[in-house]
Write an enzyme that holds these catalytic residues in place. Structure first.
Site, short mmCIF file in Angstrom:
data_model
loop_
_atom_site.label_atom_id
_atom_site.label_comp_id
_atom_site.label_asym_id
_atom_site.label_seq_id
_atom_site.Cartn_x
_atom_site.Cartn_y
_atom_site.Cartn_z
N ARG A 73 0.87 -1.19 0.00
CA ARG A 73 0.00 0.00 0.00
C ARG A 73 0.90 1.23 0.00
O ARG A 73 1.89 1.29 0.75
CB ARG A 73 -0.90 -0.01 1.23
N GLU B 120 -5.31 -1.08 7.72
CA GLU B 120 -4.29 -0.59 8.64
C GLU B 120 -4.37 -1.37 9.93
O GLU B 120 -5.45 -1.47 10.55
CB GLU B 120 -4.47 0.90 8.96
N GLU C 51 -9.33 7.22 5.85
CA GLU C 51 -10.06 7.31 7.12
C GLU C 51 -11.14 8.40 7.05
O GLU C 51 -11.06 9.45 7.68
CB GLU C 51 -9.07 7.55 8.27
#
Length: 536
Positions: free
Chosen positions: A71, A278, A170
């Site tokens: 990522r 994550e 997020e």
């Protein structure tokens, strides 16, 4: 950088769903991913990476241990007016292209993470890029599309188009504040946010050579109510995407049971794949620099795993088990966040970066004790968790699904002291089963399985359990494996919890695994997902 959580409790009805490209992502292609955005700056600062004492390319070390995806975060312009970098990777387009090419050359897939900011964004901040500061909503929306398309076209021209694209980072509180903020406005917050997201999604569709899975990413992975509120609103706006990305850190975001419930709800309510995009955990409580670590003794206690090499490995492998157990086979995999950031030579922000964020803090790295390398760059046991998804559970009928309701589950033997076994399998959500110990009379029982033809080596035994904390005895055990019997108590949680016996050295080709309960009347224990895996 420590994630800030914005807890917003809003009720919403489930409305329309979109199909997207979900069928393009196979759940049996399990993602063992690593966010390597820090790598270039780490190497420029002098960092080296070693496996078994030999220095190697860190991507080779990761791949050799099971990593199949990387990522990469992308910031628009992570420099101040004088050209000073913001730090923490300074992940502009040139650096991102360089890392993407390097990963692709290693045979690794790439997830590109568009932040739509010049530096860190999370639920507590979604700052506009400097170049977009004075734009209207319509101009911003145009910028989202043109910027996304330009980046992807450049990657396409270089033969490194990403294998998955993440639109925003997020996004609990939205993106591109104030226009794209998801709360506290005029009631049209999600209409504006969805407009931005649709523009990013359309840029992917207009530049792809083949269908590319698209991810939307939220923090606070154990908070089902927040995810449901946000996803209900987004599906109501008909945003077309395939995967829900989840940030989950066990010291901030609840238990693994909380995460499991959230992932199952996403799978069933929205028919979406899930990726824990994550996650991380500590390999030590030692601190290498002046910046206080994100994981200290306080976070260690909240997580329930020891901050050690073994604790890091146990958490990650337990996490993999939970992802693989998501309903409808929709658990797609995980990405470890910054496993290569093992010292403070690359700061979470330079002074220029802090100025952009409007904060004052010390430089350094709060993450170095959560790398999967020690402070000298030596690979730790945690790196082996990337290959755990490929290992075989050696127990049969380990989740008690084979027979439906029964008092004699297949492949398991039952021992009882007297006539009352108190054991049966029960459905707990109309689709899956657990095994229960309970009786209105005192009981003493065990359920066990003997496993043979085992090669010598190191094994891990784990179980999910919940029960009455006043049980006299409730234990997971392993014996007859060539060493002394090992056992662990299962009676310290009335909600689902994962228990582990690690570093079991099996030497005689077999073992017996079981659960033993002794109780007075009307006390109970539920168990599920018993796993025995050879891990060396």
């Amino acid at each position: 950088m420590k994630k800030l959580k914005k807890l917003i409790l809003v009720s919403a009805a489930v409305l329309g769903l979109t199909a997207g490209n979900a069928s393009l992502v196979k759940a049996d292609d399990f993602i063992n991913g690593a966010d390597i955005s820090i790598l270039d700056e780490m190497e420029n600062s002098g960092a080296v990476y070693k496996s078994n004492g030999t220095q190697k390319d860190p991507l080779t070390i990761l791949k050799d241990n099971g990593v199949n995806y990387v990522r990469l975060r992308l910031w628009v312009d992570p420099y101040d007016a004088n050209g000073n970098p913001y730090g923490a990777g300074t992940n502009d387009l040139n650096r991102t292209l360089k890392l993407a090419k390097r990963a692709k050359n290693k045979g690794l897939k790439v997830l590109l993470d568009f932040h739509y900011s010049d530096f860190w964004v999370d639920p507590g901040k979604q700052n506009l890029p400097k170049a977009w500061q004075n734009q209207s909503f319509e101009q911003l929306n145009s910028s989202v599309y043109s910027y996304t398309a330009d980046v992807l076209n450049q990657m396409k021209s270089k033969g490194i188009y990403p294998d998955m694209v993440q639109i925003g980072n997020e996004l609990n509180s939205g993106m591109l504040w104030p226009y794209g903020k998801s709360w506290g406005g005029d009631g049209k917050e999600f209409t504006r946010l969805a407009t931005f997201l649709k523009s990013g999604v359309q840029a992917v569709k207009d530049t792809q050579s083949s269908n590319t899975p698209i991810m939307l990413h939220l923090a606070d992975g154990g908070n089902q109510s927040t995810f449901q509120w946000w996803l209900d609103e987004i599906t109501n706006q008909s945003v077309d995407f395939d995967i829900v990305g989840i940030s989950y850190y066990p010291y901030w975001h609840g238990s693994l049971a909380d995460l499991s419930a959230n992932m199952d709800n996403i799978s069933e309510r929205y028919n979406k794949k899930v990726v824990v995009v994550e996650t991380a955990y500590a390999n030590t409580l030692d601190n290498l620099d002046q910046k206080t670590n994100a994981v200290t003794a306080t976070e260690e206690a909240a997580a329930g795993y020891k901050a050690s090499q073994d604790g890091q490995y146990e958490f990650l492998t337990d996490l993999v088990d939970k992802i693989k157990d998501v309903k409808n086979n929709n658990g797609l995999g995980f990405f470890y966040w910054e496993p290569l950031w093992y010292n403070g030579n690359v700061s979470w922000a330079t002074q220029a970066g802090m100025s952009y964020l409007g904060v004052s803090d010390v430089t350094g790295n709060e993450w170095e004790n959560q790398a999967v390398f020690d402070f000298q760059g030596n690979a730790l046991r945690g790196i082996k968790a990337f290959n755990y998804s490929n290992l075989t559970n050696l127990l049969q009928n380990n989740s008690f699904e084979w027979d439906g309701y029964t008092e004699s589950p297949s492949s398991w033997k039952i021992w009882k002291n007297g006539q009352n076994s108190a054991i049966k399998t029960e459905s707990y959500d109309n689709t899956r089963y657990k095994l229960s110990f309970w009786s209105d009379k005192a009981y003493e029982s065990s359920i066990y399985q003997t496993v043979g033809k085992l090669s010598s080596g190191t094994y891990k035994l784990s179980i999910d359990a919940m029960g009455d904390t006043s049980l006299e005895t409730a234990e997971l055990y392993i014996k007859n494996y060539g060493g002394n019997e090992q056992k662990i108590s299962l009676k310290d949680s009335s909600t689902w919890k994962t228990y582990t016996i690690d570093n079991i050295q099996i030497t005689n080709g077999q073992c017996e695994v079981g659960v033993y309960v002794k109780s007075s009347a009307n006390k109970w224990l539920n168990i599920d997902n018993v796993r025995l895996v050879k891990v060396d």
